[in-house]
Write an enzyme that holds these catalytic residues in place. Structure first.
Site, PDB file in Angstrom:
ATOM      1  CB  SER A  95      -0.734   0.012   1.342  1.00  0.00           C
ATOM      2  OG  SER A  95      -1.798  -1.129   1.381  1.00  0.00           O
ATOM      3  CE  LYS A 170      -4.559  -0.714   2.208  1.00  0.00           C
ATOM      4  NZ  LYS A 170      -5.042  -1.869   2.630  1.00  0.00           N
ATOM      5  CE  LYS A 238       2.016   2.208   4.542  1.00  0.00           C
ATOM      6  NZ  LYS A 238       1.444   1.273   3.493  1.00  0.00           N
TER       7      LYS A 238
HETATM    8  P1  NAD Z   1       5.562  -6.456   7.191  1.00  0.00           P
HETATM    9  O1  NAD Z   1       6.538  -5.273   7.936  1.00  0.00           O
HETATM   10  O2  NAD Z   1       5.259  -7.644   8.227  1.00  0.00           O
HETATM   11  O3  NAD Z   1       6.644  -6.934   6.056  1.00  0.00           O
HETATM   12  C1  NAD Z   1       7.304  -6.353   5.005  1.00  0.00           C
HETATM   13  C2  NAD Z   1       8.355  -7.249   4.557  1.00  0.00           C
HETATM   14  O4  NAD Z   1       8.973  -6.578   3.655  1.00  0.00           O
HETATM   15  C3  NAD Z   1       9.361  -7.365   5.814  1.00  0.00           C
HETATM   16  O5  NAD Z   1       9.624  -8.848   5.891  1.00  0.00           O
HETATM   17  C4  NAD Z   1      10.460  -6.496   5.384  1.00  0.00           C
HETATM   18  O6  NAD Z   1      11.975  -7.299   5.820  1.00  0.00           O
HETATM   19  C5  NAD Z   1      10.481  -6.730   3.734  1.00  0.00           C
HETATM   20  N1  NAD Z   1      11.295  -5.516   3.230  1.00  0.00           N
HETATM   21  C6  NAD Z   1      11.136  -4.316   3.528  1.00  0.00           C
HETATM   22  N2  NAD Z   1      12.095  -3.758   2.700  1.00  0.00           N
HETATM   23  C7  NAD Z   1      12.794  -4.515   1.648  1.00  0.00           C
HETATM   24  C8  NAD Z   1      13.595  -4.532   0.871  1.00  0.00           C
HETATM   25  N3  NAD Z   1      13.964  -3.320   0.733  1.00  0.00           N
HETATM   26  N4  NAD Z   1      13.851  -5.640   0.096  1.00  0.00           N
HETATM   27  C9  NAD Z   1      13.207  -6.795   0.481  1.00  0.00           C
HETATM   28  N5  NAD Z   1      12.227  -7.179   1.495  1.00  0.00           N
HETATM   29  C10 NAD Z   1      12.176  -5.707   2.263  1.00  0.00           C
HETATM   30  O7  NAD Z   1       4.547  -5.739   6.528  1.00  0.00           O
HETATM   31  P2  NAD Z   1       3.112  -6.081   6.178  1.00  0.00           P
HETATM   32  O8  NAD Z   1       1.870  -6.075   7.465  1.00  0.00           O
HETATM   33  O9  NAD Z   1       3.263  -7.636   5.687  1.00  0.00           O
HETATM   34  O10 NAD Z   1       2.604  -5.253   5.068  1.00  0.00           O
HETATM   35  C11 NAD Z   1       3.172  -5.125   3.871  1.00  0.00           C
HETATM   36  C12 NAD Z   1       2.209  -4.027   3.002  1.00  0.00           C
HETATM   37  O11 NAD Z   1       0.974  -4.457   2.884  1.00  0.00           O
HETATM   38  C13 NAD Z   1       2.208  -2.728   3.597  1.00  0.00           C
HETATM   39  O12 NAD Z   1       2.267  -1.823   2.461  1.00  0.00           O
HETATM   40  C14 NAD Z   1       0.935  -2.787   4.371  1.00  0.00           C
HETATM   41  O13 NAD Z   1       0.233  -1.426   4.517  1.00  0.00           O
HETATM   42  C15 NAD Z   1       0.010  -3.677   3.482  1.00  0.00           C
HETATM   43  N6  NAD Z   1      -1.065  -4.037   4.069  1.00  0.00           N
HETATM   44  C16 NAD Z   1      -0.866  -4.716   5.442  1.00  0.00           C
HETATM   45  C17 NAD Z   1      -2.007  -5.375   6.077  1.00  0.00           C
HETATM   46  C18 NAD Z   1      -1.616  -5.835   7.516  1.00  0.00           C
HETATM   47  O14 NAD Z   1      -2.908  -6.426   7.981  1.00  0.00           O
HETATM   48  N7  NAD Z   1      -0.640  -6.278   7.911  1.00  0.00           N
HETATM   49  C19 NAD Z   1      -3.204  -5.243   5.471  1.00  0.00           C
HETATM   50  C20 NAD Z   1      -3.349  -4.708   4.232  1.00  0.00           C
HETATM   51  C21 NAD Z   1      -2.309  -4.073   3.509  1.00  0.00           C
END
Ligand code: NAD
Length: 298
Positions: A95, A170, A238
């Site tokens: 997102s 979103k 964010k």
């Molecule tokens: P998270 O922090 O659990 O996972 C993100 C992953 O990305 C981590 O494992 C991190 O190490 C990896 N990462 C970050 N920078 C990186 C890079 N440069 N290279 C490789 N890997 C990298 O986050 P999440 O909760 O899984 O959320 C991910 C996205 O999904 C966000 O944009 C969030 O807003 C969106 N989202 C999350 C949810 C939720 O309920 N958690 C729901 C809908 C949308």
């Protein structure tokens, strides 16, 4: 079956990639932290960089936290762009900023490749169940190509329009979710302070007009006092920043979105950046001097 790259195996990416693997696709994965063991055991190839992932995959999915993370993954040193060749497809399911997304898509298109923005809603629960809502921006033809992968991860999948429109959808989603969490928090706090059992109040409201997923899931968390993420407050901050900066650019007032952001800011100031976003209720509780479930004292 396709060779699919997956970058970002966190709370969301981990189960999403798992569904692709269970669907028979061959995974090439990359993260900054160790890859979940079940994906490796299932046959995923661990890659050292985004470039490596892109060289070995036809479709490359990114699921990282924020706009600068997507920029780094795609266009940083040893990033995805360096490993692409014409005809490949990049699908960003994070997102992030709708405006930056249009620029990312143009840069990927210039390499002879296609780009979809495809953020999701439904949280960790939806990701694990393969029932995410997926909001897509891009061309119809590319959407049709990637749709079988979306079907493994989601249940409500919509091509909204061109690149950026998925991310705009979103942001709209996150405005509704934040304001509904705020409403559920106020309602349960009111009920609790008035001396009613908040659990019973939630149960009574689940059948009527005030019923919602947020009342069901986040209301339950507020009553049970479980604020482990889920969806972290700093990620929702964010998303609301994208809404509020977008509002400024568009000449639009979003007064209650601004209030919700201030409540998240208060949580963060009190050590809650990594609480689940249902923890917004704690900011309301601080204002009220009363905690849900506490004796009302009259
Ligand atoms: P998270 O922090 O659990 O996972 C993100 C992953 O990305 C981590 O494992 C991190 O190490 C990896 N990462 C970050 N920078 C990186 C890079 N440069 N290279 C490789 N890997 C990298 O986050 P999440 O909760 O899984 O959320 C991910 C996205 O999904 C966000 O944009 C969030 O807003 C969106 N989202 C999350 C949810 C939720 O309920 N958690 C729901 C809908 C949308």
């Amino acid at each position: 079956m396709a060779n699919v790259g997956f970058i970002g195996l966190g709370i969301m990416g981990r189960p999403m990639a798992g569904h692709l693997q269970a669907g028979g696709h061959t995974l090439f994965v990359h993260d900054l932290v160790p890859i979940p063991q079940e994906l490796v055991d299932g046959g995923a190839t661990v890659c050292g960089s985004g470039k490596d992932v892109a060289e070995r995959s036809e479709i490359i999915i990114t699921m990282v936290p924020d706009t600068p993370d997507v920029a780094a993954v795609l266009f940083g040193e040893n990033g995805v762009a360096e490993g692409l060749s014409a005809g490949k497809i990049v699908v960003d399911m994070s997102s992030i900023s709708p405006i930056e997304t249009k620029g990312f898509a143009e840069r990927i298109n210039a390499l002879g490749c296609e780009y979809l923005d495809a953020p999701v809603s439904g949280g960790e629960v939806g990701a694990k169940a393969g029932k995410l809502t997926i909001m897509v921006g891009g061309s119809q033809a590319t959407f049709d190509t990637v749709k079988p992968l979306f079907d493994l991860m989601g249940a409500n999948i919509t091509l909204v329009g061109g690149n950026g429109d998925g991310q705009t959808t979103k942001v709209a989603n996150q405005i509704i979710v934040a304001l509904t969490i705020e409403a559920v928090g106020e309602a349960l706090l009111f009920a609790s302070k008035a001396g009613a059992d908040p659990g019973k109040v939630r149960q009574a409201l689940m059948g009527g007009f005030a019923s919602s997923k947020i009342l069901e899931i986040h209301g339950e968390r507020m009553i049970a006092r479980t604020f482990d993420p889920g969806f972290r407050i700093n990620l929702h901050q964010k998303d609301l920043s994208l809404a509020l900066s977008g509002a400024r650019a568009l000449g639009l007032s979003l007064p209650n979105t601004a209030t919700a952001q201030q409540l998240f800011n208060s949580c963060a100031a009190n050590g809650g950046s990594a609480w689940d976003h249902s923890g917004m209720v704690k900011a309301l509780e601080m204002l009220a001097g009363h905690e849900i479930g506490q004796e009302s004292g009259g």
